[in-house]
Design a protein around this motif. Structure first.
Motif, PDB file in Angstrom:
ATOM      1  N   TYR A 189      42.413  38.770  33.375  1.00  0.00           N
ATOM      2  CA  TYR A 189      43.768  38.753  32.504  1.00  0.00           C
ATOM      3  C   TYR A 189      43.956  39.718  33.725  1.00  0.00           C
ATOM      4  N   GLY A 190      45.492  39.596  34.862  1.00  0.00           N
ATOM      5  CA  GLY A 190      45.968  40.365  35.196  1.00  0.00           C
ATOM      6  C   GLY A 190      45.354  41.593  36.543  1.00  0.00           C
ATOM      7  N   GLY A 191      44.886  41.455  36.878  1.00  0.00           N
ATOM      8  CA  GLY A 191      43.704  41.535  38.032  1.00  0.00           C
ATOM      9  C   GLY A 191      42.569  42.118  37.473  1.00  0.00           C
ATOM     10  N   LYS A 192      42.295  42.748  36.457  1.00  0.00           N
ATOM     11  CA  LYS A 192      41.525  42.742  34.723  1.00  0.00           C
ATOM     12  C   LYS A 192      40.510  41.575  34.959  1.00  0.00           C
ATOM     13  N   TYR A 193      38.917  42.616  33.922  1.00  0.00           N
ATOM     14  CA  TYR A 193      37.995  41.569  33.393  1.00  0.00           C
ATOM     15  C   TYR A 193      37.435  42.385  32.590  1.00  0.00           C
TER      16      TYR A 193
END
Length: 117
Positions: free
Chosen positions: A75-79
């Motif tokens: 999500y949104g560039g994070k994991y």
């Protein structure tokens, strides 16, 4: 790590055996099963999911036939990795810290190989 390299890493994590599930897959095909826990296994720091839950795109997951299911989510560039334990009194859901692609990729690989739990 470049965007292309992190994308390739995540693709390999999502399809380690080149047999992604499809609706017409053989009935006997299951998802990924974790390797046996090894002596060098290190504990993963799990956190209770706080509401409202972060809506994630599931990139990979372990087999639904197990009581504990792990999901690699983005999500949104994070994991993150989400662990769901199915129980009669209701599911218990915990998550890892939210990490970058390289770090979560290493943790996901360690989890699948039995080197982290």
């Amino acid at each position: 790590m470049s965007r292309t390299a992190s994308g390739e890493l995540l693709w390999e994590l999502m399809h380690p055996d080149d047999r992604a599930w499809t609706p017409d897959a053989p009935e006997e095909y299951h998802g990924l099963h974790l390797g046996w826990q090894r002596a060098a296994c290190v504990p993963i720091e799990w956190h209770r999911r706080t509401l409202p839950a972060v809506k994630i795109r599931v990139c990979a997951h372990t087999c639904e036939c197990m009581v504990i299911v792990y999901e690699l989510g983005a999500y949104g560039g994070k994991y993150l990795i989400r662990r769901t334990t199915r129980r009669a009194e209701g599911d218990r859901v915990v998550e890892t810290d939210h990490l970058g692609a390289k770090d979560i990729g290493e943790l996901w690989s360690r989890l699948l190989c039995g080197l982290a739990r």
